[in-house]
Enzyme design. Structure first.
Site, PDB file in Angstrom:
ATOM      1  CE1 TYR A 152      -3.334   2.911   0.682  1.00 11.47           C
ATOM      2  CE2 TYR A 152      -1.861   3.469   2.496  1.00 11.47           C
ATOM      3  CZ  TYR A 152      -2.907   3.798   1.652  1.00 11.47           C
ATOM      4  OH  TYR A 152      -3.526   5.015   1.779  1.00 11.47           O
ATOM      5  CE  LYS A 156      -3.193   5.661  -1.609  1.00  9.55           C
ATOM      6  NZ  LYS A 156      -4.237   6.489  -2.192  1.00  9.55           N
TER       7      LYS A 156
HETATM    8  N1  LIG Z   1      -7.960   6.641   5.880  1.00 10.36           N
HETATM    9  C1  LIG Z   1      -6.691   6.975   5.875  1.00 10.36           C
HETATM   10  O1  LIG Z   1      -6.010   6.962   6.913  1.00 10.36           O
HETATM   11  C2  LIG Z   1      -6.030   7.412   4.584  1.00 10.36           C
HETATM   12  C3  LIG Z   1      -4.823   8.126   4.683  1.00 10.36           C
HETATM   13  C4  LIG Z   1      -4.211   8.532   3.517  1.00 10.36           C
HETATM   14  C5  LIG Z   1      -4.793   8.269   2.278  1.00 10.36           C
HETATM   15  N2  LIG Z   1      -5.961   7.570   2.225  1.00 10.36           N
HETATM   16  C6  LIG Z   1      -6.533   7.294   0.910  1.00 10.36           C
HETATM   17  O2  LIG Z   1      -7.796   7.895   0.814  1.00 10.36           O
HETATM   18  C7  LIG Z   1      -8.550   7.233  -0.207  1.00 10.36           C
HETATM   19  C8  LIG Z   1      -9.938   6.960   0.321  1.00 10.36           C
HETATM   20  O3  LIG Z   1      -9.842   6.032   1.402  1.00 10.36           O
HETATM   21  P1  LIG Z   1     -10.694   6.193   2.736  1.00 10.36           P
HETATM   22  O4  LIG Z   1      -9.750   6.324   3.857  1.00 10.36           O
HETATM   23  O5  LIG Z   1     -11.747   7.206   2.563  1.00 10.36           O
HETATM   24  O6  LIG Z   1     -11.290   4.702   2.864  1.00 10.36           O
HETATM   25  P2  LIG Z   1     -12.750   4.110   2.576  1.00 10.36           P
HETATM   26  O7  LIG Z   1     -13.743   4.755   3.464  1.00 10.36           O
HETATM   27  O8  LIG Z   1     -12.550   2.639   2.654  1.00 10.36           O
HETATM   28  O9  LIG Z   1     -13.068   4.550   1.083  1.00 10.36           O
HETATM   29  C9  LIG Z   1     -12.489   3.922  -0.028  1.00 10.36           C
HETATM   30  C10 LIG Z   1     -13.348   4.190  -1.231  1.00 10.36           C
HETATM   31  O10 LIG Z   1     -12.700   3.660  -2.398  1.00 10.36           O
HETATM   32  C11 LIG Z   1     -13.591   2.748  -3.033  1.00 10.36           C
HETATM   33  N3  LIG Z   1     -12.830   1.676  -3.676  1.00 10.36           N
HETATM   34  C12 LIG Z   1     -11.808   0.959  -3.191  1.00 10.36           C
HETATM   35  N4  LIG Z   1     -11.367   0.070  -4.090  1.00 10.36           N
HETATM   36  C13 LIG Z   1     -12.155   0.235  -5.196  1.00 10.36           C
HETATM   37  C14 LIG Z   1     -12.217  -0.395  -6.472  1.00 10.36           C
HETATM   38  N5  LIG Z   1     -11.375  -1.371  -6.810  1.00 10.36           N
HETATM   39  N6  LIG Z   1     -13.155   0.032  -7.347  1.00 10.36           N
HETATM   40  C15 LIG Z   1     -14.018   1.011  -7.014  1.00 10.36           C
HETATM   41  N7  LIG Z   1     -14.004   1.639  -5.837  1.00 10.36           N
HETATM   42  C16 LIG Z   1     -13.082   1.259  -4.935  1.00 10.36           C
HETATM   43  C17 LIG Z   1     -14.475   2.236  -1.921  1.00 10.36           C
HETATM   44  O11 LIG Z   1     -15.673   1.724  -2.446  1.00 10.36           O
HETATM   45  P3  LIG Z   1     -16.339   0.355  -1.887  1.00 10.36           P
HETATM   46  O12 LIG Z   1     -16.577   0.565  -0.415  1.00 10.36           O
HETATM   47  O13 LIG Z   1     -17.540   0.236  -2.742  1.00 10.36           O
HETATM   48  O14 LIG Z   1     -15.299  -0.699  -2.124  1.00 10.36           O
HETATM   49  C18 LIG Z   1     -14.702   3.509  -1.120  1.00 10.36           C
HETATM   50  O15 LIG Z   1     -15.674   4.309  -1.751  1.00 10.36           O
HETATM   51  C19 LIG Z   1      -7.774   5.984  -0.573  1.00 10.36           C
HETATM   52  O16 LIG Z   1      -7.065   6.214  -1.774  1.00 10.36           O
HETATM   53  C20 LIG Z   1      -6.797   5.832   0.576  1.00 10.36           C
HETATM   54  O17 LIG Z   1      -5.631   5.176   0.197  1.00 10.36           O
HETATM   55  C21 LIG Z   1      -6.601   7.149   3.353  1.00 10.36           C
END
Ligand SMILES: NC(=O)c1ccc[n+]([C@@H]2O[C@H](COP(=O)([O-])OP(=O)(O)OC[C@H]3O[C@@H](n4cnc5c(N)ncnc54)[C@H](OP(=O)(O)O)[C@@H]3O)[C@@H](O)[C@H]2O)c1
Length: 262
Positions: A152, A156
């Site tokens: 992961y 990133k």
């Molecule tokens: N949370 C953190 O600490 C954090 C920190 C830095 C960066 N990020 C980044 O922020 C972004 C959003 O993550 P989040 O934290 O908001 O987590 P989240 O609540 O799990 O949201 C992830 C979103 O991406 C969608 N998704 C994942 N894989 C997919 C696929 N193969 N096709 C279509 N949709 C997909 C999910 O849809 P479904 O639920 O329908 O699968 C959901 O809408 C990600 O890129 C993550 O790496 C998160």
């Protein structure tokens, strides 16, 4: 989608977490939406965004596949995309050698391959119109080797780097590229990554609404990047002058399975 007076934003991963909040910012600030995720909950999100006055189309696609990205792109029906918020992504904890390779591949295909494919397709249209905004959700995780979340974090690092490179390639156009680099944020991410027994999975995290607001504002201003929160800013600054081996050891302490309270 019926409205054509409002600009269109595509937001991936808009069913929950940061993407949901990014889409909400877009709807509140006058965009129509084309949103995507791979579960049916995307339709519930769409219903909520419609109450904010946006025309919304929601599509259920696996963005790890080229076909899924093609379907999302086709759903815009040639309507100009003013903003592309490439946010969908997921992670996975545990030691690399213990990870299921299908999941490993799905992370790479979602976070990198699908994201690249979508940005290239929409980016070419933006270049033809010489107009558009691209927001890529990278991460502070990309600044350090992420022991026990290794793949992961690598994806990133790729996205952070790619974002600055694409921005530079487009510097003589009216297209801006912004990298949103959140720190640990309170979303479904850590549960989905099987990291709830880790220190980072259990500690207090940033509010996804605050993170998204900062990202949306940076995109609208055409800024290169935004790291949210002073602790994350400090972390990324220190990461630039800390040996990678030290950073990897530090990451082990927060991400190794069982590093959290039992
Ligand atoms: N949370 C953190 O600490 C954090 C920190 C830095 C960066 N990020 C980044 O922020 C972004 C959003 O993550 P989040 O934290 O908001 O987590 P989240 O609540 O799990 O949201 C992830 C979103 O991406 C969608 N998704 C994942 N894989 C997919 C696929 N193969 N096709 C279509 N949709 C997909 C999910 O849809 P479904 O639920 O329908 O699968 C959901 O809408 C990600 O890129 C993550 O790496 C998160």
């Amino acid at each position: 989608m019926t409205s054509n007076t409002r600009p269109l934003a595509i937001v991936t991963g808009a069913s929950s977490g940061i993407g949901y909040e990014l889409a909400k910012c877009c709807a509140e600030q006058g965009f129509d939406l084309l949103i995507a995720a791979d579960q049916p909950t995307i339709h519930n999100a769409a219903q909520e965004f419609r109450t904010l006055g946006a025309a919304v189309e929601a599509i259920e696609v696996d963005l790890a596949t080229l076909e899924g990205v093609d379907n999302l792109y086709a759903a815009a029906k040639g309507r100009p995309v003013e903003a592309l918020l490439a946010n969908a992504g997921h992670g996975l904890g545990h030691a690399f050698l213990d990870q299921n390779f299908n999941t490993v591949r799905h992370i790479i295909d979602t976070n990198i391959t699908g994201t690249m494919y979508l940005i290239q397709k929409v980016g070419k249209d933006m270049r033809a119109r010489n107009q558009g905004r691209i927001l890529i959700t990278g991460s502070v995780a990309g600044f350090m080797p992420g022991s026990f979340q290794a793949v992961y974090s690598g994806t990133k690092a790729f996205l952070n780097s790619f974002s600055f490179a694409l921005r530079n390639e487009l510097k003589d156009t009216n297209i801006t590229v912004t990298c949103l680099m959140p720190g640990a944020t309170e979303t479904a991410f850590f549960a989905r990554a099987e990291m709830l027994d880790t220190k980072v999975g259990q500690e207090a995290k940033d509010d996804p609404a605050d993170v998204a607001k900062a990202g949306f504002e940076a995109m609208m201003k055409g800024e290169s990047d935004v790291v949210t929160g002073w602790q994350n800013k400090l972390q990324t600054t220190m990461a630039n002058v800390t040996p990678s081996e030290t950073l990897a050891e530090r990451h082990r302490k927060i991400a190794e399975p069982g590093s959290g309270k039992t």
